[in-house]
Design a protein around this motif. Structure first.
Motif, PDB file in Angstrom:
ATOM      1  N   ARG A  47       0.850  -1.206   0.000  1.00 33.74           N
ATOM      2  CA  ARG A  47       0.000   0.000   0.000  1.00 33.74           C
ATOM      3  C   ARG A  47       0.877   1.245   0.000  1.00 33.74           C
ATOM      4  O   ARG A  47       1.947   1.244   0.647  1.00 33.74           O
ATOM      5  CB  ARG A  47      -0.864   0.064   1.251  1.00 33.74           C
TER       6      ARG A  47
ATOM      7  N   PRO B 261       2.423  -5.264  10.517  1.00 34.16           N
ATOM      8  CA  PRO B 261       1.836  -6.563  10.887  1.00 34.16           C
ATOM      9  C   PRO B 261       0.341  -6.596  10.562  1.00 34.16           C
ATOM     10  O   PRO B 261      -0.231  -5.570  10.203  1.00 34.16           O
ATOM     11  CB  PRO B 261       2.039  -6.575  12.409  1.00 34.16           C
ATOM     12  N   PRO B 262      -0.297  -7.751  10.692  1.00 31.54           N
ATOM     13  CA  PRO B 262      -1.754  -7.765  10.581  1.00 31.54           C
ATOM     14  C   PRO B 262      -2.368  -6.965  11.725  1.00 31.54           C
ATOM     15  O   PRO B 262      -1.968  -7.157  12.875  1.00 31.54           O
ATOM     16  CB  PRO B 262      -2.114  -9.255  10.684  1.00 31.54           C
TER      17      PRO B 262
ATOM     18  N   VAL C 192      -6.030  -5.730  11.424  1.00 34.61           N
ATOM     19  CA  VAL C 192      -7.475  -5.560  11.229  1.00 34.61           C
ATOM     20  C   VAL C 192      -8.182  -6.605  12.100  1.00 34.61           C
ATOM     21  O   VAL C 192      -7.799  -7.784  12.087  1.00 34.61           O
ATOM     22  CB  VAL C 192      -7.852  -5.759   9.746  1.00 34.61           C
TER      23      VAL C 192
ATOM     24  N   LEU D  65     -11.303  -7.253   1.188  1.00 39.33           N
ATOM     25  CA  LEU D  65      -9.893  -7.660   1.064  1.00 39.33           C
ATOM     26  C   LEU D  65      -9.784  -9.177   0.929  1.00 39.33           C
ATOM     27  O   LEU D  65      -8.718  -9.759   1.175  1.00 39.33           O
ATOM     28  CB  LEU D  65      -9.114  -7.184   2.299  1.00 39.33           C
TER      29      LEU D  65
ATOM     30  N   ALA E  69      -2.123 -12.094   6.722  1.00 41.73           N
ATOM     31  CA  ALA E  69      -1.362 -10.843   6.628  1.00 41.73           C
ATOM     32  C   ALA E  69      -2.200  -9.644   7.060  1.00 41.73           C
ATOM     33  O   ALA E  69      -1.670  -8.562   7.300  1.00 41.73           O
ATOM     34  CB  ALA E  69      -0.881 -10.632   5.195  1.00 41.73           C
ATOM     35  N   LEU E  70      -3.505  -9.851   7.151  1.00 39.28           N
ATOM     36  CA  LEU E  70      -4.414  -8.742   7.442  1.00 39.28           C
ATOM     37  C   LEU E  70      -4.910  -8.721   8.879  1.00 39.28           C
ATOM     38  O   LEU E  70      -5.047  -7.670   9.485  1.00 39.28           O
ATOM     39  CB  LEU E  70      -5.639  -8.817   6.518  1.00 39.28           C
TER      40      LEU E  70
HETATM   41  N1  GLN Z   1      -3.641  -1.313   5.382  1.00 38.98           N
HETATM   42  C1  GLN Z   1      -4.309  -2.559   5.106  1.00 38.98           C
HETATM   43  C2  GLN Z   1      -5.772  -2.291   4.858  1.00 38.98           C
HETATM   44  O1  GLN Z   1      -6.481  -1.877   5.750  1.00 38.98           O
HETATM   45  C3  GLN Z   1      -4.114  -3.543   6.234  1.00 38.98           C
HETATM   46  C4  GLN Z   1      -2.697  -3.980   6.262  1.00 38.98           C
HETATM   47  C5  GLN Z   1      -2.362  -4.729   7.484  1.00 38.98           C
HETATM   48  O2  GLN Z   1      -3.191  -5.318   8.170  1.00 38.98           O
HETATM   49  N2  GLN Z   1      -1.130  -4.696   7.788  1.00 38.98           N
HETATM   50  O3  GLN Z   1      -6.210  -2.457   3.757  1.00 38.98           O
END
Ligand code: GLN
Length: 284
Positions: A100, A192-193, A195, A205, A212-213
């Motif tokens: 991102r 890091p993840p 969310v 997503l 990873a999220l």
């Molecule tokens: N920035 C990402 C998003 O919200 C999340 C990335 C992450 O969890 N490291 O789409």
């Protein structure tokens, strides 16, 4: 006369389909250009300068297939296999999070916080290798380690390093601090993840690796683990840099203070949101 469409007609068609979807906005025009340029094997600049070019049926069919997948929510980067990050074209697959633009803030802060030569730097959970490779490109004199739990992700990161000729990064597989063994670093960096597992945002997503999220129900779980473990892997004066969600700045600052960090502060991304927090380890 040929019935084949022009570049301009295909771009209009695509923008209408992508724009109408709502869920895949913003950026229908850019998405359409990236997918058409990829389908034709030309640059976006070329599309813009030659909108009247007639597109052969086979290429138009390829383009419309990709467009259909995009409408269903697949990230453009997985369709084209490439995403620009910092100054680098990175190969990406569904084994890694799509890099991102806001993550470039971590690269910027790392470069600002440590001006010296020979810095020892670790990027924990490197995914495509984005952060470590951007730093390797800027600071060939730094000693970079990039880790990931996922062997598939590390394979993508290693391939990126080889393709870009950035040979200075050492890749190690393992969970968070485990691959660092007893090593101490000047900078520890991680996206890091973060969310929460029940966050409705995850639905959009769904094509990206869930691990990873999200760390699961507690959105702060990995951020907290990184804050608590980092002091044992930093030299005195070393910095921890953590990306986090736009509403997590206060909580992450608290975790860093609790873990004994000083100069704890958050930085805003280009959208004006608190996006990362840094802190200095100044104890022995
Ligand atoms: N920035 C990402 C998003 O919200 C999340 C990335 C992450 O969890 N490291 O789409």
């Amino acid at each position: 006369m040929s019935g084949d469409p022009t570049v301009a007609a295909l771009l209009d068609e695509a923008a209408a389909r992508l724009g109408a979807g709502g869920a895949v906005a913003p950026g229908p025009d850019l998405d359409a250009q990236l997918l058409l340029a990829y389908s034709l094997g030309v640059t976006r600049v070329r599309l813009k300068s030659h909108p009247e070019t007639v597109v052969a049926a086979a290429a138009a069919r390829r383009f419309r297939e990709l467009l259909q997948r995009r409408v269903r929510g697949e990230p453009v980067a997985y369709l084209t296999g490439i995403r620009d990050f910092w100054s680098l074209p990175l190969a990406v697959t569904p084994a890694v999070l799509v890099p991102r633009p806001e993550t470039e803030l971590l690269v910027e802060r790392a470069l600002a916080l440590h001006a010296g030569a020979g810095a020892r730097v670790a990027d924990l959970g490197t995914g495509s290798g984005a952060i470590a490779l951007a730093l390797a490109a800027e600071r060939p004199d730094w000693q970079l380690v990039a880790t990931d739990l996922s062997a598939a992700a590390l394979a993508v990161a290693r391939a990126n390093a080889a393709a870009l000729g950035l040979t200075g990064v050492e890749f190690r597989q393992g969970d968070w601090f485990a691959p660092l063994a007893a090593g101490r670093f000047d900078l520890l960096i991680s996206n890091p993840p973060y969310v929460a597992g029940d966050d409705p945002a995850l639905a959009a997503l769904a094509f990206e690796p869930r691990a990873a999220l999200t760390p699961g129900p507690d959105a702060l779980a990995c951020l907290r683990l990184l804050a608590q473990g980092a002091p044992r892997h930093l030299v005195r004066g070393g910095w921890l840099l953590l990306e986090h969600g736009t509403d997590q700045g206060e909580a992450v600052r608290r975790e860093l203070v609790l873990a004994g960090f000083s100069h704890v502060r958050s930085q805003r991304d280009l959208a004006g949101h608190e996006r990362m927090t840094e802190g200095q380890h100044d104890q022995i």
